[in-house]
Design an enzyme around this catalytic site. Structure first.
Site, PDB file in Angstrom:
ATOM      1  CB  SER A 216      -0.939  -0.004   1.206  1.00 23.19           C
ATOM      2  OG  SER A 216      -0.211  -0.084   2.415  1.00 23.19           O
ATOM      3  N   GLY A 221      -2.552   4.348  -3.779  1.00 19.61           N
ATOM      4  CA  GLY A 221      -3.186   3.070  -4.026  1.00 19.61           C
ATOM      5  C   GLY A 221      -2.341   1.867  -3.688  1.00 19.61           C
ATOM      6  N   GLY A 247      -5.284   0.681   6.352  1.00 15.53           N
ATOM      7  CA  GLY A 247      -4.579  -0.577   6.119  1.00 15.53           C
ATOM      8  C   GLY A 247      -5.359  -1.780   6.604  1.00 15.53           C
ATOM      9  CG  ASP A 248      -6.077  -2.260  10.651  1.00 19.88           C
ATOM     10  OD1 ASP A 248      -5.016  -2.859  10.408  1.00 19.88           O
ATOM     11  OD2 ASP A 248      -6.212  -1.490  11.621  1.00 19.88           O
TER      12      ASP A 248
END
Length: 313
Positions: A216, A221, A247-248
């Site tokens: 990421s 993106g 991120g999660d």
């Protein structure tokens, strides 16, 4: 079923300020406190999508009780193992003027060998239910350096796919176990490989054992390198807010896609849309349903050219 593992669960505290200025006082405009740690956040996002995840890991002490109460309140099945030490807290300070977040992470309680073995036995009883296992976050003191590798091996033996989201020595030690997907951010993959080019860095992680790598790059993106090819997926617009849960949310989308047998292009489109939908939300683990539905129809996914051996070595 998707099983999320949070070895270093936390009570996540988020503060919002107008502007974060070093060496000065700040007035907190809004504060949020909830059960967290990366795997718990992934489970929360999955539950919001209609999945019924199981959350496991290690918790202890008064803070651990608050974490487990938070799971129960969210309707997430709690399969955590108790430890003697008090679970950690994290603090994210989000600046409204630029949307950046400054995060302070506690190290977590020291885990005894007997506590680790008790968790491994409990984890093994959960694996027959799991199609995908998500292993997220830092490793608390006291655990062996190959803790994630042990859990990946056990999941593979039980026939479950694995998604690994960690960094530093915990990441590098786990690669030999062959996780199905590794999801570092740009800083983490650069630290692990010494490469700033994300495609070359992803290829280096695959060469060391990861089957697929999804890196990421924040608002730029995702870069993905998989056995089926390489792709880049980018959000159609930049959103302001709190990036700490993006991120999660991305990991939740990847896990859901693996469980459903989705194509990589579809998984990446979902991952970008869901991670972007986390940014407008004040706390990690939440997503904006409207943003998610809009972005998942608009995210472009482009194939990347093959990477040469010279770019990897």
């Amino acid at each position: 079923m998707i099983l999320t593992v949070t070895l270093n669960a936390a009570l996540d505290v988020t503060w919002h300020v107008d502007r974060l200025t070093p060496r000065s006082s700040h007035r907190v405009d809004a504060a949020h406190e909830r059960a967290g740690g990366k795997g718990v956040n992934v489970a929360r996002v999955l539950a919001s999508l209609g999945h019924t995840p199981i959350a496991t890991g290690l918790t202890g002490g008064p803070t651990g009780r608050l974490i487990r109460e938070g799971l129960h309140a969210a309707g997430i099945r709690d399969e955590f193992t108790d430890v003697a030490g008090d679970s950690r807290r994290t603090l994210a300070v989000v600046s409204r003027d630029d949307g950046d977040a400054t995060v302070f992470n506690g190290r977590g309680p020291r885990i005894a060998e007997a506590e680790w073995e008790a968790f491994r036995r409990h984890y093994a009883t959960l694996l027959p239910e799991a199609r995908v296992v998500v292993l997220s976050g830092s490793v608390p003191p006291g655990l062996p350096g190959n803790a994630y590798a042990q859990l990946i091996h056990a999941a593979a033996k039980a026939g479950a796919a694995t998604v690994l989201d960690t960094s530093g020595p915990a990441l590098t030690a786990a690669l030999k176990a062959g996780p199905d997907v590794v999801k570092p951010n740009a800083d983490e993959i650069t630290a692990a490989t010494g490469r700033h080019d994300l495609r070359a860095a992803a290829a280096a992680l695959r060469a060391r054992g990861a089957r697929a790598v999804v890196a990421s790059a924040g608002p730029e993106g995702l870069y993905a390198l998989t056995p089926e090819g390489g792709w880049r997926a980018k959000p159609p617009e930049r959103l302001s807010g709190n990036p700490t849960g993006a991120g999660d949310a991305c990991v939740a989308a990847l896990a859901a896609g693996l469980a459903a047998g989705s194509s990589w292009t579809r998984m990446l489109r979902e991952a970008v849309a869901l991670s972007a939908a986390a940014v407008p939300c004040p706390a990690a683990g939440d997503v904006d349903a409207g943003v998610y539905e809009r972005f998942r129809r608009e995210v472009p996914v482009e194939a990347l050219p093959a990477i040469s051996d010279q770019q990897i070595t």
